[in-house]
Scaffold this motif. Sequence first.
Motif, mmCIF file in Angstrom:
data_model
loop_
_atom_site.group_PDB
_atom_site.id
_atom_site.type_symbol
_atom_site.label_atom_id
_atom_site.label_comp_id
_atom_site.label_asym_id
_atom_site.label_seq_id
_atom_site.Cartn_x
_atom_site.Cartn_y
_atom_site.Cartn_z
ATOM 1 N N ALA A 11 100.671 5.687 91.581
ATOM 2 C CA ALA A 11 101.462 5.532 90.361
ATOM 3 C C ALA A 11 101.232 6.706 89.414
ATOM 4 O O ALA A 11 102.175 7.212 88.788
ATOM 5 C CB ALA A 11 101.115 4.218 89.669
ATOM 6 N N LEU A 28 104.140 9.258 88.134
ATOM 7 C CA LEU A 28 104.412 9.546 86.732
ATOM 8 C C LEU A 28 104.209 11.023 86.418
ATOM 9 O O LEU A 28 104.868 11.581 85.535
ATOM 10 C CB LEU A 28 103.521 8.676 85.843
ATOM 11 C CG LEU A 28 103.791 7.165 85.944
ATOM 12 C CD1 LEU A 28 102.695 6.375 85.243
ATOM 13 C CD2 LEU A 28 105.153 6.825 85.357
ATOM 14 N N PHE A 62 103.207 3.091 80.354
ATOM 15 C CA PHE A 62 103.536 2.456 81.631
ATOM 16 C C PHE A 62 102.383 1.532 82.003
ATOM 17 O O PHE A 62 101.222 1.951 82.015
ATOM 18 C CB PHE A 62 103.736 3.494 82.737
ATOM 19 C CG PHE A 62 105.026 4.252 82.647
ATOM 20 C CD1 PHE A 62 106.153 3.853 83.368
ATOM 21 C CD2 PHE A 62 105.132 5.351 81.811
ATOM 22 C CE1 PHE A 62 107.346 4.546 83.269
ATOM 23 C CE2 PHE A 62 106.327 6.053 81.698
ATOM 24 C CZ PHE A 62 107.436 5.651 82.433
ATOM 25 N N LEU A 89 100.163 -0.112 84.607
ATOM 26 C CA LEU A 89 99.772 0.116 85.998
ATOM 27 C C LEU A 89 99.095 -1.166 86.490
ATOM 28 O O LEU A 89 97.870 -1.317 86.454
ATOM 29 C CB LEU A 89 98.852 1.331 86.116
ATOM 30 C CG LEU A 89 99.559 2.687 86.309
ATOM 31 C CD1 LEU A 89 100.561 2.944 85.201
ATOM 32 C CD2 LEU A 89 98.558 3.823 86.391
ATOM 33 N N PRO A 97 104.541 -4.552 85.334
ATOM 34 C CA PRO A 97 104.852 -3.122 85.272
ATOM 35 C C PRO A 97 106.359 -2.854 85.209
ATOM 36 O O PRO A 97 106.918 -2.172 86.086
ATOM 37 C CB PRO A 97 104.241 -2.599 86.568
ATOM 38 C CG PRO A 97 104.452 -3.725 87.537
ATOM 39 C CD PRO A 97 104.300 -4.998 86.729
ATOM 40 N N LEU A 151 107.445 0.898 85.242
ATOM 41 C CA LEU A 151 107.052 1.556 86.485
ATOM 42 C C LEU A 151 108.019 1.192 87.608
ATOM 43 O O LEU A 151 108.478 2.053 88.372
ATOM 44 C CB LEU A 151 105.622 1.160 86.860
ATOM 45 C CG LEU A 151 104.971 1.900 88.025
ATOM 46 C CD1 LEU A 151 104.880 3.394 87.744
ATOM 47 C CD2 LEU A 151 103.592 1.323 88.322
#
Length: 298
Positions: free
Chosen positions: A208, A212, A222, A224, A275, A278
């Motif tokens: 992740a 990003l 964001f 995670l 998330p 995300l």
Amino acid sequence: MERSRIAVAGASGLIGSALVRSLAADGHEVVRLVRRTPRGPDEVRWDPARQHVDASGLAGCDVVVNLAGAGVGDRRWTPEYKRLIRDSRVLGTAALAEAVVSLPRPPRVFLNGSAIGFYGETGDRVVDEGAPPGDGFLPGLCVEWEEAAAPVEEAGVRTVFLRTGLVVARGGGAWGRLFPLFRAGLGGRLGDGRQYWSYIALHDEVAAIRHLMDGEALAGPFNLTAPQPLTNREITAAMGRELHRPTAFAVPAPVLRAALGELAGDVLGSQRVVPKRLLESGFRFAFPGIDEAIRAAE
């Protein structure tokens, strides 16, 4: 992402060391910030407590990742340790932000550590990145931590806040303490077990961060965490299944409070964090479920 020069603060920690390994394996030039005298060109001296960074060592960096900070669960929360937790994050971030904006050519992205502690106690309520901060030490810390990066945002550098949940890993963090207990057959729920835990596999955490890092339009906070938070009772059952151990033990809330002090409130608290941003950005989890996250734990 093409080969880049990437600076990482907190490179010796659980997430930082896994990120450095991943980046180096793909041929990126990784520069680690260290508190001692550098031993080579891949190290940069910094002293977060004194808010000093050797900015010349960051020259040419395309990306700066700040994951530094004293472990929240490493010790009982005395006033002195709470100050260390705060200062190691807020002062360190402020120092890095100042160094970044002083560069003739700033990096294209600054990724700053944060935590889902930002939201405080959420109970059964599902929260995403649009939720306001909660009350208490950890929410206040996360707000200050993120605000310390303001100079970088104001300078026009894309800035991402990594609000990380509980990382499922054998090698450190809160979960690193759980594995030995469960392997010994001493694992069990904490308190009544109804509190939600928002977790993420270490592999997905690193993936992740890299996602990003690469997404040119991705900025701001964001979460995670895996898509489906679970209760402590459900996670306890999963640990028992995967490690083939009984989970009959339970630690009553008063015992936890006596042993951990103020930190017990965080352990017994419920955070049902998802998330949203995300997932909307196109990220796909390799280990979204708790059983597979436990099996994948490094």
